[in-house]
Scaffold this motif. Structure first.
Motif, PDB file in Angstrom:
ATOM      1  N   GLY A  89      26.061  -4.685   4.823  1.00 28.84           N
ATOM      2  CA  GLY A  89      25.602  -3.171   4.768  1.00 28.84           C
ATOM      3  C   GLY A  89      24.704  -2.717   3.638  1.00 28.84           C
ATOM      4  N   GLN A  90      24.162  -3.523   2.892  1.00 32.66           N
ATOM      5  CA  GLN A  90      23.298  -2.899   1.778  1.00 32.66           C
ATOM      6  C   GLN A  90      21.662  -2.856   2.481  1.00 32.66           C
ATOM      7  OE1 GLN A  90      23.280  -4.764  -2.455  1.00 32.66           O
ATOM      8  NE2 GLN A  90      24.638  -6.301  -1.496  1.00 32.66           N
ATOM      9  N   ILE A  91      21.646  -3.582   3.698  1.00 25.20           N
ATOM     10  CA  ILE A  91      20.397  -3.296   4.590  1.00 25.20           C
ATOM     11  C   ILE A  91      20.146  -1.538   4.702  1.00 25.20           C
ATOM     12  CG2 ILE A  91      19.181  -3.507   6.753  1.00 25.20           C
ATOM     13  CD1 ILE A  91      21.094  -5.875   6.968  1.00 25.20           C
ATOM     14  N   TRP A  92      21.309  -0.940   5.012  1.00 24.30           N
ATOM     15  CA  TRP A  92      21.072   0.421   5.042  1.00 24.30           C
ATOM     16  C   TRP A  92      21.494   1.352   3.939  1.00 24.30           C
ATOM     17  CZ3 TRP A  92      23.160  -2.911   8.917  1.00 24.30           C
ATOM     18  CH2 TRP A  92      22.456  -3.027  10.007  1.00 24.30           C
ATOM     19  N   PHE A  93      22.499   0.905   3.020  1.00 26.08           N
ATOM     20  CA  PHE A  93      22.911   1.692   1.916  1.00 26.08           C
ATOM     21  C   PHE A  93      22.104   1.397   0.881  1.00 26.08           C
ATOM     22  CE2 PHE A  93      26.514   1.484   5.106  1.00 26.08           C
ATOM     23  CZ  PHE A  93      26.369   2.779   5.310  1.00 26.08           C
ATOM     24  N   ASN A  94      21.392   0.236   0.472  1.00 24.35           N
ATOM     25  CA  ASN A  94      20.717  -0.098  -0.857  1.00 24.35           C
ATOM     26  C   ASN A  94      19.552  -0.823  -0.315  1.00 24.35           C
ATOM     27  OD1 ASN A  94      20.446  -0.526  -3.395  1.00 24.35           O
ATOM     28  ND2 ASN A  94      22.223  -2.064  -3.639  1.00 24.35           N
ATOM     29  N   ARG A  95      18.755  -0.305   0.593  1.00 21.76           N
ATOM     30  CA  ARG A  95      17.491  -0.944   0.797  1.00 21.76           C
ATOM     31  C   ARG A  95      16.430  -1.286   0.088  1.00 21.76           C
ATOM     32  NH1 ARG A  95      16.959  -0.528   6.138  1.00 21.76           N
ATOM     33  NH2 ARG A  95      14.685  -0.662   6.538  1.00 21.76           N
ATOM     34  N   ASP A  96      16.188  -0.574  -0.961  1.00 22.91           N
ATOM     35  CA  ASP A  96      15.354  -1.333  -2.239  1.00 22.91           C
ATOM     36  C   ASP A  96      15.868  -2.572  -2.549  1.00 22.91           C
ATOM     37  OD1 ASP A  96      13.796   0.863  -1.960  1.00 22.91           O
ATOM     38  OD2 ASP A  96      14.685   1.962  -3.484  1.00 22.91           O
ATOM     39  N   TYR A  97      17.278  -2.710  -2.977  1.00 24.59           N
ATOM     40  CA  TYR A  97      17.769  -3.991  -3.729  1.00 24.59           C
ATOM     41  C   TYR A  97      17.636  -4.956  -2.499  1.00 24.59           C
ATOM     42  CZ  TYR A  97      21.043  -7.182  -5.181  1.00 24.59           C
ATOM     43  OH  TYR A  97      22.034  -8.359  -5.370  1.00 24.59           O
ATOM     44  N   THR A  98      17.784  -4.662  -1.241  1.00 25.31           N
ATOM     45  CA  THR A  98      17.906  -5.652  -0.317  1.00 25.31           C
ATOM     46  C   THR A  98      16.472  -6.203  -0.130  1.00 25.31           C
ATOM     47  OG1 THR A  98      19.672  -4.642   1.011  1.00 25.31           O
ATOM     48  CG2 THR A  98      18.122  -6.093   2.205  1.00 25.31           C
ATOM     49  N   TYR A  99      15.410  -5.378  -0.087  1.00 20.67           N
ATOM     50  CA  TYR A  99      14.101  -5.805  -0.023  1.00 20.67           C
ATOM     51  C   TYR A  99      13.621  -6.951  -1.166  1.00 20.67           C
ATOM     52  CZ  TYR A  99       9.297  -5.522   0.586  1.00 20.67           C
ATOM     53  OH  TYR A  99       7.821  -6.072   1.063  1.00 20.67           O
TER      54      TYR A  99
END
Length: 191
Positions: free
Chosen positions: A130-140
């Motif tokens: 879910g972090q792909i959409w809700f925490n994009r900077d962290y995921t990247y």
């Protein structure tokens, strides 16, 4: 395998097997995400394929309170064992267990409640993907640090905002189909 309405030593041992299978299937869902960013984005669909049957069978075998909690405790233990326990991962697993238990209780541990709860349980890895959409900077940032070159950029390109509801809807549909296939294959008891 007959459904039971109360906990016993025998079905507690069955539950242990279901917990192990649930965790293994959830880990396999995560492994697919490492293969290619597309699979990472499609976690919910893969979970619908791999996790639903285990939860469905566990719910049919033990028609009593605590089955979803046991499955989720297995996931939490796995997170701690992998040293990957954080709020993003653990809180959704706890919320999912509570929701599944409430749904099963409302439907008196019958087939409809087990179907809905099985679908809910497929979201066990939601905190991770879910972090792909809700925490994009962290995921990247994590993808750049942990994955091969180009993975992070491909991941971001494969996960536009519109993909989130599409993946969720398809994942739920796959889970429902998988539940019904599992129900027919294992001849769940009707209630």
């Amino acid at each position: 395998m007959k459904s039971e309405k109360k906990w016993s030593t025998k079905n507690a041992l069955w539950m242990l097997l279901f917990v192990v299978l649930y965790v293994v299937m959830s880990v396999i869902v995560c492994v697919f995400g490492a293969i290619h960013p597309f699979f990472f984005v499609c976690y919910q669909i893969t979970a619908g394929l791999l996790v639903t049957g285990v939860a469905a069978k566990a719910f049919d075998k033990i028609r009593a309170f605590g089955v979803a909690a046991c499955l989720s405790c297995g996931m939490l233990l796995a997170f701690f064992a992998m040293q990957d326990a954080n709020l993003w991962h653990c809180v959704p697993v706890i919320v999912i267990a509570v929701l599944a238990e409430i749904v099963r209780m409302i439907f008196k541990y019958g087939s409809a409640g087990n179907l809905i709860a099985s679908v809910i349980m497929t979201f066990s890895t939601f905190g991770y993907y879910g972090q792909i959409w809700f925490n994009r900077d962290y995921t990247y940032k994590c993808a750049v640090e942990e994955m091969p070159n180009g993975y992070a950029d491909t991941l971001m390109n494969c996960s536009p905002a519109w993909a989130f509801p599409v993946v969720i809807i398809i994942g739920i549909a796959v889970a429902v189909v998988n539940y019904n296939i599992t129900k027919k294959l294992f001849r769940f008891e009707q209630q």
